[in-house]
Design a protein around this motif. Sequence first.
Motif, PDB file in Angstrom:
ATOM      1  N   MET A   1      31.656 -94.638  96.098  1.00 46.29           N
ATOM      2  CA  MET A   1      31.155 -94.920  94.753  1.00 46.29           C
ATOM      3  C   MET A   1      30.530 -93.674  94.103  1.00 46.29           C
ATOM      4  O   MET A   1      29.567 -93.110  94.616  1.00 46.29           O
TER       5      MET A   1
ATOM      6  N   PHE B   1      30.615 -95.825  86.908  1.00 44.35           N
ATOM      7  CA  PHE B   1      30.457 -97.288  86.918  1.00 44.35           C
ATOM      8  C   PHE B   1      29.111 -97.699  86.316  1.00 44.35           C
ATOM      9  O   PHE B   1      28.511 -98.685  86.734  1.00 44.35           O
TER      10      PHE B   1
ATOM     11  N   GLN C   1      27.886-101.352  85.527  1.00 42.45           N
ATOM     12  CA  GLN C   1      28.006-102.401  86.550  1.00 42.45           C
ATOM     13  C   GLN C   1      26.809-102.483  87.493  1.00 42.45           C
ATOM     14  O   GLN C   1      26.790-103.320  88.393  1.00 42.45           O
TER      15      GLN C   1
ATOM     16  N   PRO D   1      30.870-105.400  91.266  1.00 43.80           N
ATOM     17  CA  PRO D   1      32.213-104.838  91.150  1.00 43.80           C
ATOM     18  C   PRO D   1      33.132-105.750  90.338  1.00 43.80           C
ATOM     19  O   PRO D   1      32.979-106.968  90.332  1.00 43.80           O
ATOM     20  N   SER D   2      34.092-105.136  89.668  1.00 45.54           N
ATOM     21  CA  SER D   2      35.127-105.904  88.977  1.00 45.54           C
ATOM     22  C   SER D   2      36.217-106.257  89.983  1.00 45.54           C
ATOM     23  O   SER D   2      36.187-105.823  91.141  1.00 45.54           O
TER      24      SER D   2
ATOM     25  N   ASP E   1      37.719-103.362  91.797  1.00 39.48           N
ATOM     26  CA  ASP E   1      36.822-102.480  92.554  1.00 39.48           C
ATOM     27  C   ASP E   1      36.662-102.862  94.022  1.00 39.48           C
ATOM     28  O   ASP E   1      35.710-102.416  94.677  1.00 39.48           O
TER      29      ASP E   1
ATOM     30  N   LEU F   1      35.738-100.339  96.740  1.00 36.01           N
ATOM     31  CA  LEU F   1      34.388 -99.786  96.856  1.00 36.01           C
ATOM     32  C   LEU F   1      33.573-100.451  97.966  1.00 36.01           C
ATOM     33  O   LEU F   1      32.573 -99.885  98.418  1.00 36.01           O
TER      34      LEU F   1
END
Length: 197
Positions: free
Chosen positions: A15, A20, A23, A62-63, A66, A69
């Motif tokens: 990360m 990001f 988020q 996270p989306s 993601d 990650l």
Amino acid sequence: TRLSDWGYKISTGPMVWNRFKGQFRNRPGKDTFPVIWAEAVTFDGRFIFRADKRNHEPHFRPSAADEWLKVSEPCVLLQRTTAKEQARRLIAAELPADFIRAHGSVIVENHLNMVKPLFGKPRVSTAVIAAVLNSGIVDRVFRCISGSVAVSAFELEALPLPSPDELGELTKMVDRQASQQEIDAHIQTLYLGRSTT
């Protein structure tokens, strides 16, 4: 031997925080995971979940894209950058399995290296790896490889280590929580082949 002979590989925390920014979360919530920043690894080799520095938030959402990650297996965390005035270059801590179990996964930032198992159950525990990497003699060996304040995965992979077959007594010492001084003295005998007391 090398860390790969012990059953481990090294990778950088995936990360990169400024990619990001939207988020991060200040509190845990649905679909959030703890963020492991470099300050979670203390100089004396402990893991403390914290986000004390400016712009560091403790949780991340996270989306769907993601998933890569997430870190969901126990490993050893190692600071990637150190200051010249620090006594040691290698500063490591075990990421506890119970912490991962409690949260499902964690998000590790890129100022940390991760020493992760190559397969199943390696021959050497993460607790023993952390103890070895935090020892004085291994720090001196690492300084023979690198004069930089950065700790790269490539150099960690090249670090010469004792054979896993020689680690039985050290494993017992780590399990009984021997002092770092005792552990250091024992690891030194593995490199030098004689008692230093």
